[in-house]
Motif scaffolding. Structure first.
Motif, mmCIF file in Angstrom:
data_model
loop_
_atom_site.group_PDB
_atom_site.id
_atom_site.type_symbol
_atom_site.label_atom_id
_atom_site.label_comp_id
_atom_site.label_asym_id
_atom_site.label_seq_id
_atom_site.Cartn_x
_atom_site.Cartn_y
_atom_site.Cartn_z
ATOM 1 N N ASP A 52 -12.395 -10.269 4.222
ATOM 2 C CA ASP A 52 -11.494 -9.556 3.324
ATOM 3 C C ASP A 52 -10.065 -10.005 3.623
ATOM 4 O O ASP A 52 -9.598 -9.868 4.754
ATOM 5 C CB ASP A 52 -11.644 -8.051 3.572
ATOM 6 C CG ASP A 52 -10.742 -7.204 2.686
ATOM 7 O OD1 ASP A 52 -9.960 -7.773 1.893
ATOM 8 O OD2 ASP A 52 -10.810 -5.965 2.809
ATOM 9 N N LEU A 54 -7.389 -8.569 3.071
ATOM 10 C CA LEU A 54 -6.601 -7.435 3.532
ATOM 11 C C LEU A 54 -7.288 -6.691 4.680
ATOM 12 O O LEU A 54 -6.911 -5.570 5.015
ATOM 13 C CB LEU A 54 -6.329 -6.466 2.372
ATOM 14 C CG LEU A 54 -5.554 -7.069 1.196
ATOM 15 C CD1 LEU A 54 -5.399 -6.044 0.082
ATOM 16 C CD2 LEU A 54 -4.192 -7.588 1.647
ATOM 17 N N PRO A 85 -4.866 -12.561 -0.788
ATOM 18 C CA PRO A 85 -5.489 -11.440 -1.508
ATOM 19 C C PRO A 85 -5.409 -11.605 -3.019
ATOM 20 O O PRO A 85 -6.097 -10.901 -3.761
ATOM 21 C CB PRO A 85 -4.656 -10.234 -1.049
ATOM 22 C CG PRO A 85 -3.315 -10.805 -0.739
ATOM 23 C CD PRO A 85 -3.583 -12.178 -0.177
ATOM 24 N N GLN A 116 -5.037 -5.629 13.208
ATOM 25 C CA GLN A 116 -4.257 -4.656 12.450
ATOM 26 C C GLN A 116 -3.788 -3.553 13.382
ATOM 27 O O GLN A 116 -4.548 -3.079 14.222
ATOM 28 C CB GLN A 116 -5.094 -4.035 11.320
ATOM 29 C CG GLN A 116 -5.469 -5.004 10.213
ATOM 30 C CD GLN A 116 -6.389 -4.368 9.180
ATOM 31 O OE1 GLN A 116 -7.221 -3.534 9.517
ATOM 32 N NE2 GLN A 116 -6.248 -4.773 7.927
ATOM 33 N N LEU A 170 0.145 -2.793 -0.509
ATOM 34 C CA LEU A 170 -0.912 -3.789 -0.726
ATOM 35 C C LEU A 170 -0.938 -4.336 -2.148
ATOM 36 O O LEU A 170 -2.012 -4.679 -2.676
ATOM 37 C CB LEU A 170 -2.285 -3.213 -0.351
ATOM 38 C CG LEU A 170 -2.391 -2.577 1.042
ATOM 39 C CD1 LEU A 170 -3.829 -2.164 1.324
ATOM 40 C CD2 LEU A 170 -1.863 -3.498 2.133
ATOM 41 N N ARG A 172 -0.977 -7.077 -4.566
ATOM 42 C CA ARG A 172 -1.573 -8.351 -4.195
ATOM 43 C C ARG A 172 -0.680 -9.562 -4.442
ATOM 44 O O ARG A 172 -1.001 -10.660 -4.007
ATOM 45 C CB ARG A 172 -2.927 -8.527 -4.905
ATOM 46 C CG ARG A 172 -3.971 -7.560 -4.364
ATOM 47 C CD ARG A 172 -5.300 -7.658 -5.082
ATOM 48 N NE ARG A 172 -6.232 -6.670 -4.569
ATOM 49 C CZ ARG A 172 -7.103 -6.888 -3.586
ATOM 50 N NH1 ARG A 172 -7.159 -8.080 -3.014
ATOM 51 N NH2 ARG A 172 -7.910 -5.938 -3.165
ATOM 52 N N ALA A 191 1.411 -8.636 0.995
ATOM 53 C CA ALA A 191 0.303 -7.686 1.059
ATOM 54 C C ALA A 191 -0.485 -7.849 2.363
ATOM 55 O O ALA A 191 -0.920 -6.864 2.965
ATOM 56 C CB ALA A 191 -0.620 -7.870 -0.145
ATOM 57 N N SER A 195 -0.958 -5.021 5.124
ATOM 58 C CA SER A 195 -2.295 -4.593 5.547
ATOM 59 C C SER A 195 -2.409 -4.524 7.065
ATOM 60 O O SER A 195 -3.218 -3.766 7.603
ATOM 61 C CB SER A 195 -3.365 -5.543 4.991
ATOM 62 O OG SER A 195 -3.393 -6.781 5.698
ATOM 63 N N LYS A 196 -1.603 -5.301 7.746
ATOM 64 C CA LYS A 196 -1.605 -5.306 9.212
ATOM 65 C C LYS A 196 -0.660 -4.256 9.790
ATOM 66 O O LYS A 196 -0.502 -4.166 11.002
ATOM 67 C CB LYS A 196 -1.238 -6.699 9.725
ATOM 68 C CG LYS A 196 -2.286 -7.741 9.343
ATOM 69 C CD LYS A 196 -2.005 -9.089 9.930
ATOM 70 C CE LYS A 196 -3.149 -10.049 9.609
ATOM 71 N NZ LYS A 196 -4.475 -9.602 10.121
ATOM 72 N N LYS A 197 -0.038 -3.454 8.917
ATOM 73 C CA LYS A 197 0.971 -2.467 9.319
ATOM 74 C C LYS A 197 2.130 -3.135 10.063
ATOM 75 O O LYS A 197 2.758 -2.540 10.925
ATOM 76 C CB LYS A 197 0.344 -1.371 10.187
ATOM 77 C CG LYS A 197 -0.649 -0.488 9.462
ATOM 78 C CD LYS A 197 0.065 0.431 8.481
ATOM 79 C CE LYS A 197 -0.841 1.545 7.978
ATOM 80 N NZ LYS A 197 -1.969 1.049 7.186
#
Length: 230
Positions: A52, A54, A85, A116, A170, A172, A191, A195-197
């Motif tokens: 994925d 993300l 993404p 993440q 997020l 894309r 994004a 997604s990894k903060k």
């Protein structure tokens, strides 16, 4: 090293809150150089098919080239790449500004971000030293605010690369932003960062890597300045 590189690639694992350093030899750098070449190498080698973009297993790579930060016109650029993404395939983009050259001044040629974080964080790289800091106070803030906040905290000589509010949510096609107004505007790298903060990477340093023939570099830069079309 004699190619205008540090010979060090930083890995930061946000899941574990740790970092490590890869030290490729000069032959490796002559093969893959930096920027997109370095990104393509690591993504092809280390990402499993079907992940994925993300999700936990994607890797977000920030990479400078051997001329980044040297006195050549257009040599201030750096690349950012990951599985996209937006397309589900290889993705990268590049931006100008000062961030890429200050990454090299901070002691590294690239940063590979893995995993993440559980909560928003930012990475600070200052003269070779690496730290992961809480970013809860700047999550949800716009890029100008974040840039000022982090420069107030780390000094005016710091340069900031960040994802904006779109990346946090997020979107894309979200961008990664260097120096407030330089965008990595392709393939949704913002994004992946969100997604990894990972809100931002701050870089700060004083020493560019040495060139084997700095006088020749100056001569070539002067020639290009006079002869290349603007």
């Amino acid at each position: 090293m004699s190619l205008g590189i540090n010979g060090k690639i930083l890995r930061v694992n946000l899941t574990q809150g740790t970092h490590a350093i890869d030290r490729p030899d000069e032959a490796w750098y002559r093969m893959y150089h930096g920027g997109r070449g370095l990104i393509a190498y690591y993504l092809y080698k280390e990402l499993k098919p079907g992940i994925d973009p993300l999700g936990l297993d994607n890797k977000l790579i920030f990479a400078a080239g051997p001329l980044t930060g040297e006195p050549f016109g257009g040599a201030g650029r750096n690349s950012v790449g990951a599985k996209s993404p937006l397309t589900g395939a290889y993705g990268d983009g590049e931006a100008g500004g000062f961030w890429g050259s200050f990454l090299k001044r901070a002691g590294y040629d690239a940063v590979i971000v893995e995993g993440q974080a559980e909560k928003p964080v930012y990475i600070a790289i200052e003269d070779g030293q690496v730290a992961i800091h809480d970013a809860s106070d700047i999550w949800g803030k716009d890029t100008a605010y974040v840039d000022e906040y982090l420069k107030a905290k780390h000094g005016r000589g710091a340069k900031v690369c960040q994802c904006g509010i779109a990346g946090e949510n997020l979107v894309r096609y979200a961008t990664v932003v260097n120096d407030i107004n330089r965008m990595v505007g392709r393939t949704g790298m913002g994004a992946v960062m969100g997604s990894k903060k990972l809100k931002a990477i701050v870089v700060k340093g004083k020493q560019m890597p040495k060139m084997s023939n700095p006088q020749r570099v100056k001569e070539l830069a002067a020639w290009m300045g006079k002869n290349m079309p603007s």
